[in-house]
Design a protein around this motif. Structure first.
Motif, PDB file in Angstrom:
ATOM      1  N   VAL A  63       0.859  -1.197   0.000  1.00  0.00           N
ATOM      2  CA  VAL A  63       0.000   0.000   0.000  1.00  0.00           C
ATOM      3  C   VAL A  63       0.891   1.242   0.000  1.00  0.00           C
ATOM      4  CG1 VAL A  63      -1.716   1.329   1.314  1.00  0.00           C
ATOM      5  CG2 VAL A  63      -1.896  -1.174   1.198  1.00  0.00           C
ATOM      6  N   GLU A  64       1.905   1.243   0.873  1.00  0.00           N
ATOM      7  CA  GLU A  64       2.811   2.401   0.913  1.00  0.00           C
ATOM      8  C   GLU A  64       3.584   2.527  -0.404  1.00  0.00           C
ATOM      9  OE1 GLU A  64       3.499   0.450   4.615  1.00  0.00           O
ATOM     10  OE2 GLU A  64       4.567   2.253   5.272  1.00  0.00           O
ATOM     11  N   ASN A  65       4.032   1.386  -0.932  1.00  0.00           N
ATOM     12  CA  ASN A  65       4.773   1.417  -2.207  1.00  0.00           C
ATOM     13  C   ASN A  65       3.949   2.048  -3.323  1.00  0.00           C
ATOM     14  OD1 ASN A  65       6.668   0.031  -0.830  1.00  0.00           O
ATOM     15  ND2 ASN A  65       6.459  -1.900  -1.964  1.00  0.00           N
ATOM     16  N   HIS A  66       2.651   1.780  -3.306  1.00  0.00           N
ATOM     17  CA  HIS A  66       1.793   2.268  -4.388  1.00  0.00           C
ATOM     18  C   HIS A  66       1.824   3.794  -4.492  1.00  0.00           C
ATOM     19  CE1 HIS A  66      -1.437   2.118  -7.296  1.00  0.00           C
ATOM     20  NE2 HIS A  66      -2.073   3.052  -6.614  1.00  0.00           N
ATOM     21  N   PHE A  67       2.015   4.467  -3.355  1.00  0.00           N
ATOM     22  CA  PHE A  67       1.974   5.934  -3.377  1.00  0.00           C
ATOM     23  C   PHE A  67       3.358   6.567  -3.505  1.00  0.00           C
ATOM     24  CE2 PHE A  67      -2.016   4.525  -1.619  1.00  0.00           C
ATOM     25  CZ  PHE A  67      -2.899   5.241  -2.418  1.00  0.00           C
ATOM     26  N   ASP A  68       4.398   5.743  -3.610  1.00  0.00           N
ATOM     27  CA  ASP A  68       5.749   6.258  -3.855  1.00  0.00           C
ATOM     28  C   ASP A  68       5.947   6.510  -5.346  1.00  0.00           C
ATOM     29  OD1 ASP A  68       6.654   6.213  -1.314  1.00  0.00           O
ATOM     30  OD2 ASP A  68       7.681   4.277  -1.458  1.00  0.00           O
ATOM     31  N   THR A  69       6.944   7.328  -5.650  1.00  0.00           N
ATOM     32  CA  THR A  69       7.282   7.519  -7.061  1.00  0.00           C
ATOM     33  C   THR A  69       8.019   6.268  -7.544  1.00  0.00           C
ATOM     34  OG1 THR A  69       7.620   9.806  -6.532  1.00  0.00           O
ATOM     35  CG2 THR A  69       8.462   9.090  -8.653  1.00  0.00           C
ATOM     36  N   SER A  70       7.642   5.791  -8.738  1.00  0.00           N
ATOM     37  CA  SER A  70       8.336   4.625  -9.278  1.00  0.00           C
ATOM     38  C   SER A  70       9.202   5.087 -10.446  1.00  0.00           C
ATOM     39  CB  SER A  70       7.311   3.584  -9.730  1.00  0.00           C
ATOM     40  OG  SER A  70       7.965   2.589 -10.439  1.00  0.00           O
ATOM     41  N   PHE A  71      10.473   5.431 -10.147  1.00  0.00           N
ATOM     42  CA  PHE A  71      11.356   6.015 -11.168  1.00  0.00           C
ATOM     43  C   PHE A  71      11.540   5.082 -12.364  1.00  0.00           C
ATOM     44  CE2 PHE A  71      12.605   8.173  -7.230  1.00  0.00           C
ATOM     45  CZ  PHE A  71      12.362   9.485  -7.633  1.00  0.00           C
ATOM     46  N   GLU A  72      11.717   3.801 -12.056  1.00  0.00           N
ATOM     47  CA  GLU A  72      11.983   2.830 -13.121  1.00  0.00           C
ATOM     48  C   GLU A  72      10.813   2.767 -14.102  1.00  0.00           C
ATOM     49  OE1 GLU A  72      12.871  -0.894 -11.351  1.00  0.00           O
ATOM     50  OE2 GLU A  72      13.490  -1.763 -13.264  1.00  0.00           O
ATOM     51  N   LEU A  73       9.611   2.614 -13.532  1.00  0.00           N
ATOM     52  CA  LEU A  73       8.410   2.509 -14.363  1.00  0.00           C
ATOM     53  C   LEU A  73       8.183   3.804 -15.143  1.00  0.00           C
ATOM     54  CD1 LEU A  73       6.406   0.224 -14.666  1.00  0.00           C
ATOM     55  CD2 LEU A  73       5.040   1.210 -12.843  1.00  0.00           C
ATOM     56  N   GLU A  74       8.388   4.935 -14.462  1.00  0.00           N
ATOM     57  CA  GLU A  74       8.148   6.219 -15.131  1.00  0.00           C
ATOM     58  C   GLU A  74       9.107   6.421 -16.299  1.00  0.00           C
ATOM     59  OE1 GLU A  74       7.740   9.608 -12.529  1.00  0.00           O
ATOM     60  OE2 GLU A  74       6.147   8.624 -11.390  1.00  0.00           O
ATOM     61  N   SER A  75      10.382   6.061 -16.098  1.00  0.00           N
ATOM     62  CA  SER A  75      11.318   6.311 -17.205  1.00  0.00           C
ATOM     63  C   SER A  75      11.058   5.332 -18.351  1.00  0.00           C
ATOM     64  CB  SER A  75      12.766   6.289 -16.733  1.00  0.00           C
ATOM     65  OG  SER A  75      13.172   4.972 -16.552  1.00  0.00           O
ATOM     66  N   THR A  76      10.643   4.097 -18.040  1.00  0.00           N
ATOM     67  CA  THR A  76      10.308   3.151 -19.118  1.00  0.00           C
ATOM     68  C   THR A  76       9.144   3.685 -19.949  1.00  0.00           C
ATOM     69  OG1 THR A  76      10.909   1.404 -17.591  1.00  0.00           O
ATOM     70  CG2 THR A  76       9.788   0.726 -19.588  1.00  0.00           C
TER      71      THR A  76
END
Ligand code: G1P
Length: 293
Positions: A63-76
């Motif tokens: 749940v906490e991870n879901h609201f963090d920025t996901s740099f890897e996914l965003e750059s892909t």
């Protein structure tokens, strides 16, 4: 005084949805393309709160991870020029609300969970939002915003109530009210009882999982004795509140609700959210026609 903080207890183990919730928190189950908890956090953010505190459990890190920025996914997504997906992803981590979390070491009930936030609340008023209960409102966050605004004017504790059938009422905190003559949708709470037997119910209203308290609720919680199952109930703290002649307002829900904590409620929510979804709603409606007869 401004109400800035919201406590969202997510430490519950979701036993009513097992085995689906064995390894996945119930808050992370999807409704169309978002996990349930995202709808809840969006409601809180839209209602104008600034700080969200999850009361959590070791199994709920996703749940906490879901609201963090996901740099890897965003750059892909950026490299693959998937603009709309990228924007949707960025919108999650840029929700205008600060998120922190506290662990509830033992599962001792909703009252106990709320009490875990005592230090972080630090004598301020705060809201409680239960993540199982999804609200469909004419404007997202409308009901919570109304309760927040009222508290900022009159400092009165309030709970959101909704109507349901007699059969369903026994699953909830049932609320008896007296009409407030000044405003049509505002009531005064006379009585609240946690999961009463059907015979004892004299109301058609229940607490639908949105509350605003001042910090006096912590002293009431500390006086609550565990119930038959060993849990400290928030409802019992509200009962003590009323006993001390400390009045509690009840706002009637403007909109509808889905209790996603059990199978049928979750499935109804999936169908409704899919029907209202801009990209798939029409096709889904056509598909459902097959089952009309
Ligand atoms: C809790 C509260 C209950 C409230 C309900 C709303 O019950 O104790 O008063 O009506 O949430 O969802 P639970 O769902 O944890 O059994």
């Amino acid at each position: 005084m401004k109400v800035k903080k919201v406590v969202v207890p997510i430490a519950g183990l979701g036993t009513r949805l097992l085995p689906a919730t064995k390894a996945i928190p119930k808050e992370m189950l999807p409704l169309v393309n978002k996990p349930i908890i995202q709808y809840i956090v969006e409601e809180i953010s839209k209602a104008g709160f600034e700080e969200l505190i999850f009361i959590t459990h070791s199994s709920k890190y996703s749940v906490e991870n879901h609201f963090d920025t996901s740099f890897e996914l965003e750059s892909t997504l950026k490299n693959r020029v998937k603009r709309s997906l990228l924007n949707e992803l960025k919108a999650i981590s840029s929700l205008s609300i600060n998120i922190s979390s506290i662990r509830q070491g033992e599962a001792k009930g909703l009252g106990h969970a709320i009490n875990c936030a005592k230090n972080i609340i630090n004598n301020e008023p705060f809201a409680v939002v239960l993540p199982d209960m999804l609200l469909r409102e004419k404007k997202l966050g409308f009901n919570l915003a109304l309760m927040k605004k009222a508290f900022e004017k009159n400092s009165r504790t309030s709970i959101l109530v909704a109507e349901t059938s007699k059969k369903e009422l026994s699953n909830y905190g049932v609320v008896e009210v007296k009409r407030n003559n000044l405003q049509k949708e505002l009531f005064e709470v006379l009585k609240i009882v946690e999961k009463p037997s059907a015979k004892k119910i004299k109301s058609n209203l229940f607490a639908v999982g949105r509350y605003i308290f001042n910090d006096s609720i912590f002293s009431y919680i500390s006086k609550v004795k565990p119930d038959k199952t060993g849990e400290i109930q928030l409802t019992d703290a509200i009962k003590l509140h009323l006993k001390e002649k400390d009045s509690v307002d009840a706002f009637k829900l403007d909109g509808t609700f889905h209790d996603c904590g059990d199978k049928i409620g979750y499935l109804k929510a999936i169908v409704e959210y899919a029907l209202f979804d801009k990209s798939i709603g029409k096709d889904f409606k056509t598909f459902l026609k097959k089952y009309e007869k």
